[in-house]
Design a protein around this motif. Structure first.
Motif, PDB file in Angstrom:
ATOM      1  N   VAL A 163       0.857  -1.185   0.000  1.00 27.59           N
ATOM      2  CA  VAL A 163       0.000   0.000   0.000  1.00 27.59           C
ATOM      3  C   VAL A 163       0.892   1.234   0.000  1.00 27.59           C
ATOM      4  CG1 VAL A 163      -1.713   1.309   1.306  1.00 27.59           C
ATOM      5  CG2 VAL A 163      -1.850  -1.183   1.196  1.00 27.59           C
ATOM      6  N   ALA A 164       0.748   2.046  -1.014  1.00 25.89           N
ATOM      7  CA  ALA A 164       1.563   3.252  -1.147  1.00 25.89           C
ATOM      8  C   ALA A 164       0.969   4.381  -0.321  1.00 25.89           C
ATOM      9  CB  ALA A 164       1.639   3.673  -2.604  1.00 25.89           C
ATOM     10  N   GLU A 165       1.838   5.119   0.310  1.00 22.60           N
ATOM     11  CA  GLU A 165       1.403   6.285   1.069  1.00 22.60           C
ATOM     12  C   GLU A 165       1.103   7.401   0.077  1.00 22.60           C
ATOM     13  OE1 GLU A 165       3.150   9.318   4.417  1.00 22.60           O
ATOM     14  OE2 GLU A 165       4.103   7.396   4.121  1.00 22.60           O
ATOM     15  N   PRO A 166      -0.062   8.042   0.181  1.00 18.26           N
ATOM     16  CA  PRO A 166      -0.443   9.064  -0.803  1.00 18.26           C
ATOM     17  C   PRO A 166       0.561  10.213  -0.888  1.00 18.26           C
ATOM     18  CG  PRO A 166      -2.260   8.603   0.678  1.00 18.26           C
ATOM     19  CD  PRO A 166      -1.075   7.834   1.175  1.00 18.26           C
ATOM     20  N   LEU A 167       0.987  10.724   0.234  1.00 16.51           N
ATOM     21  CA  LEU A 167       1.964  11.811   0.246  1.00 16.51           C
ATOM     22  C   LEU A 167       3.120  11.400   1.145  1.00 16.51           C
ATOM     23  CD1 LEU A 167      -0.343  14.927   0.625  1.00 16.51           C
ATOM     24  CD2 LEU A 167       0.810  14.147  -1.420  1.00 16.51           C
ATOM     25  N   LYS A 181       5.478  16.309   1.345  1.00 15.60           N
ATOM     26  CA  LYS A 181       5.033  17.235   2.392  1.00 15.60           C
ATOM     27  C   LYS A 181       6.017  18.395   2.560  1.00 15.60           C
ATOM     28  CE  LYS A 181       2.518  13.642   4.809  1.00 15.60           C
ATOM     29  NZ  LYS A 181       2.459  12.762   5.972  1.00 15.60           N
ATOM     30  N   VAL A 182       7.306  18.083   2.502  1.00 13.89           N
ATOM     31  CA  VAL A 182       8.307  19.152   2.603  1.00 13.89           C
ATOM     32  C   VAL A 182       8.195  20.083   1.397  1.00 13.89           C
ATOM     33  CG1 VAL A 182      10.802  19.621   2.558  1.00 13.89           C
ATOM     34  CG2 VAL A 182       9.892  17.836   4.041  1.00 13.89           C
ATOM     35  N   GLY A 183       8.036  19.501   0.215  1.00 12.76           N
ATOM     36  CA  GLY A 183       7.878  20.309  -0.988  1.00 12.76           C
ATOM     37  C   GLY A 183       6.661  21.204  -0.924  1.00 12.76           C
ATOM     38  N   VAL A 210       1.206  23.297  -5.725  1.00 11.81           N
ATOM     39  CA  VAL A 210       0.611  22.632  -4.554  1.00 11.81           C
ATOM     40  C   VAL A 210      -0.608  21.823  -4.974  1.00 11.81           C
ATOM     41  CG1 VAL A 210      -0.636  23.056  -2.393  1.00 11.81           C
ATOM     42  CG2 VAL A 210       1.502  24.224  -2.827  1.00 11.81           C
ATOM     43  N   VAL A 211      -1.432  22.384  -5.830  1.00  3.64           N
ATOM     44  CA  VAL A 211      -2.618  21.664  -6.314  1.00  3.64           C
ATOM     45  C   VAL A 211      -2.204  20.417  -7.091  1.00  3.64           C
ATOM     46  CG1 VAL A 211      -4.573  21.841  -7.911  1.00  3.64           C
ATOM     47  CG2 VAL A 211      -4.136  23.663  -6.270  1.00  3.64           C
ATOM     48  N   THR A 212      -1.137  20.520  -7.872  1.00  2.00           N
ATOM     49  CA  THR A 212      -0.644  19.368  -8.631  1.00  2.00           C
ATOM     50  C   THR A 212      -0.166  18.257  -7.701  1.00  2.00           C
ATOM     51  OG1 THR A 212       0.005  20.821 -10.439  1.00  2.00           O
ATOM     52  CG2 THR A 212       1.011  18.634 -10.378  1.00  2.00           C
ATOM     53  N   VAL A 213       0.581  18.614  -6.663  1.00  2.00           N
ATOM     54  CA  VAL A 213       1.064  17.608  -5.712  1.00  2.00           C
ATOM     55  C   VAL A 213      -0.115  16.968  -4.982  1.00  2.00           C
ATOM     56  CG1 VAL A 213       2.408  17.269  -3.598  1.00  2.00           C
ATOM     57  CG2 VAL A 213       3.327  18.653  -5.443  1.00  2.00           C
ATOM     58  N   LEU A 214      -1.074  17.774  -4.558  1.00  2.00           N
ATOM     59  CA  LEU A 214      -2.250  17.214  -3.891  1.00  2.00           C
ATOM     60  C   LEU A 214      -3.053  16.324  -4.835  1.00  2.00           C
ATOM     61  CD1 LEU A 214      -3.555  20.178  -1.723  1.00  2.00           C
ATOM     62  CD2 LEU A 214      -2.529  18.056  -0.944  1.00  2.00           C
TER      63      LEU A 214
END
Length: 113
Positions: free
Chosen positions: A26-30, A35-37, A89-93
Motif C-alpha cells: 500500500v503506497a502512502e499518498p503523500l 510534504k516538505v515540498g 501545490v494543487v498538482t502535488v495534492l
C-alpha cells in the motif's frame, strides 16, 4: 500472572505472510518529500503575496497615486510567484489523491476476486 501473559499472547492476532505483503504494497499518498515540498511551495506562495502587498503596506506607494515602475514590477512578479506555487501545490495534492484512488481501486478489485 504467567497464565495471563500466556493467554494474552495466545489471543493476539497473528498476520499471515500474505497479509504482511499486502500491507507493505500500500503506497502512502503523500510521502515526506511531498510534504516538505508542499511546505516550501506554501512559503513561496506567501512570499509572492507579500511582494504584491508590500509596496502598499510599507508605504512605498502613495495612496491614490499612479503606480510606479517598481510597484508594478513587485505586484506582477508576486502574482506570478503566488499563482505558480498554488498550481504546484494543487498538482502535488492531485497526485496524492490519484494515489489514494488507485489504492482504493486495487483494494476493491482484490476484494472482488
Amino acid at each position: 500472572m504467567t497464565e495471563n501473559l500466556q493467554n494474552t499472547a495466545a489471543s493476539a492476532p497473528t498476520a499471515t505472510p500474505s497479509e504482511g505483503r499486502a500491507a507493505a504494497r500500500v503506497a502512502e499518498p503523500l510521502n515526506v518529500l511531498d510534504k516538505v515540498g508542499m511546505g516550501i511551495l506554501s512559503l513561496l506562495g506567501l512570499s509572492g503575496l507579500w511582494m504584491m502587498l508590500a509596496p502598499f503596506l510599507v508605504g512605498f506607494q502613495n495612496r491614490g497615486a499612479d503606480w510606479t515602475a517598481s510597484t508594478t514590477n513587485d505586484f506582477v512578479v508576486g502574482l506570478v510567484l503566488a499563482v505558480l506555487s498554488l498550481a504546484a501545490v494543487v498538482t502535488v495534492l492531485g497526485g496524492g489523491l490519484a494515489a489514494v484512488a488507485r489504492t482504493a481501486q486495487q483494494r476493491a478489485a482484490h476484494e472482488d476476486a
